[in-house]
Design an enzyme around this catalytic site. Structure first.
Site, PDB file in Angstrom:
ATOM      1  N   GLN A   1       7.718   3.131   9.220  1.00  0.00           N
ATOM      2  CA  GLN A   1       6.903   2.610  10.190  1.00  0.00           C
ATOM      3  C   GLN A   1       6.591   3.312  11.357  1.00  0.00           C
ATOM      4  O   GLN A   1       7.566   3.867  12.163  1.00  0.00           O
ATOM      5  CB  GLN A   1       7.219   1.142  10.535  1.00  0.00           C
ATOM      6  CG  GLN A   1       6.123   0.395  11.536  1.00  0.00           C
ATOM      7  CD  GLN A   1       4.831   0.045  10.559  1.00  0.00           C
ATOM      8  OE1 GLN A   1       4.974  -0.146   9.314  1.00  0.00           O
ATOM      9  NE2 GLN A   1       3.759   0.041  11.215  1.00  0.00           N
TER      10      GLN A   1
ATOM     11  N   LYS B   1       3.963  -7.021   5.697  1.00  0.00           N
ATOM     12  CA  LYS B   1       3.910  -6.206   4.360  1.00  0.00           C
ATOM     13  C   LYS B   1       5.041  -6.979   3.720  1.00  0.00           C
ATOM     14  O   LYS B   1       4.979  -7.259   2.628  1.00  0.00           O
ATOM     15  CB  LYS B   1       4.363  -4.895   5.110  1.00  0.00           C
ATOM     16  CG  LYS B   1       3.209  -3.992   5.327  1.00  0.00           C
ATOM     17  CD  LYS B   1       3.907  -2.691   6.200  1.00  0.00           C
ATOM     18  CE  LYS B   1       2.744  -1.946   6.719  1.00  0.00           C
ATOM     19  NZ  LYS B   1       3.066  -0.792   7.547  1.00  0.00           N
TER      20      LYS B   1
ATOM     21  N   ASP C   1       2.923   5.572   1.759  1.00  0.00           N
ATOM     22  CA  ASP C   1       1.954   5.627   2.734  1.00  0.00           C
ATOM     23  C   ASP C   1       0.796   6.578   2.509  1.00  0.00           C
ATOM     24  O   ASP C   1      -0.057   6.742   3.272  1.00  0.00           O
ATOM     25  CB  ASP C   1       2.698   5.961   4.108  1.00  0.00           C
ATOM     26  CG  ASP C   1       2.962   4.850   5.019  1.00  0.00           C
ATOM     27  OD1 ASP C   1       1.967   3.995   5.070  1.00  0.00           O
ATOM     28  OD2 ASP C   1       4.037   5.060   5.662  1.00  0.00           O
TER      29      ASP C   1
END
Ligand code: GUN
Length: 261
Positions: free
Chosen positions: A89, A45, A112
């Site tokens: 995460q 990422k 997300d």
């Protein structure tokens, strides 16, 4: 177009879009865990962001961090005007309730797409849909089988396919092999996200026109393997590695741009 070619082309478009923005979007990645898969995701990422001209910062905390302390950091990021979007995460260490964390992220910063009020979709199913649409896959009235029922992939994937008017069946790790075979035989689109190496083999019968999307990432001493055996006799099969993982990373950057606009 292969996924690699598609990613390359989309990245050029995104790069141009970012270059034309008066202010570059700011992404923050919060990481507490030390697991290898997460490390690889986060590294990917950050690499994508750098390549696209997006400012991304990794905010790393110790795995022992308390839930309370993490929620406090999330509240800070929610308020920070310099931060356009952020992600925490997953998976999170045991002492932290993932559902609480997902609800703590302000929906307008939730790149997300995990918050129920988020306007965005989770990155993996969104990335898959974008690619299938780009490839001209038809959805209306088609038989879609999703194997896997996670909150991050299976459930939102089923919802998105349903929105495109597919006939959606959701199977999972407890579905018998006989039942799986019956559903797969007539499937037009199959998304497998169980996390079991080569769960789907050439023993199963598929339509030659079927599209198979492999979300599995199973690591052993020989490297990464999907949930589907390679080389299935179908129209399209996404590879592992170099498949859905790349689409997920791209969708994150696309979600960030949607917020930044
Ligand atoms: N872990 C595996 N995939 C994802 C993802 O898309 N987002 C976050 N935050 N964690 C993940």
């Amino acid at each position: 177009m292969t996924i690699k070619e598609y990613i390359k082309a989309r990245k050029e478009e995104i790069k141009a879009e970012v270059a034309a923005m008066p202010k570059k979007p700011n992404l923050v990645i919060v990481q507490l865990n030390e697991d290898e898969a997460s490390k690889a995701y986060v590294k990917g990422k950050l690499k994508d962001a750098a390549e696209l001209g997006i400012n991304a910062k990794l905010l790393k905390f110790p795995v022992e961090m308390s839930e309370k302390a993490l929620l406090k950091e999330i509240a800070k990021l929610n308020k920070d005007k310099k931060v356009d979007g952020f992600i925490v995460q997953m998976p999170l260490p045991k002492q932290i309730d993932e559902e609480k964390v997902k609800l703590a992220v302000a929906p307008e910063k939730d790149v997300d797409g995990f918050h129920p009020m988020s306007a965005l979709n989770p990155c993996t199913p969104q990335g898959i849909m974008n690619y299938l649409k780009h490839e001209g896959v038809e959805f209306l009235g088609k038989n879609a089988v999703v194997i896997g029922r996670s909150n991050i992939v299976g459930k939102p994937m089923a919802k998105m396919l349903l929105k495109e008017s597919c006939n959606v069946t959701v199977l999972h790790s407890k579905t018998s092999k006989e039942d799986m075979a019956r559903y797969l035989k007539y499937a037009d689109i199959v998304v497998v996200a169980v996390g079991r190496q080569h769960l789907i083999t050439k023993e199963f019968e598929f339509k030659p026109s079927a599209v198979l999307v492999d979300v599995g990432i199973n690591r052993d001493e020989n490297g990464l393997h999907g949930d589907i055996e390679p080389g299935m006799p179908v129209a399209l099969q996404t590879p592992v590695p170099g498949g859905v993982g790349l689409l997920t990373r791209l969708a994150l950057m696309e979600n960030l741009l949607k917020i930044g606009r």
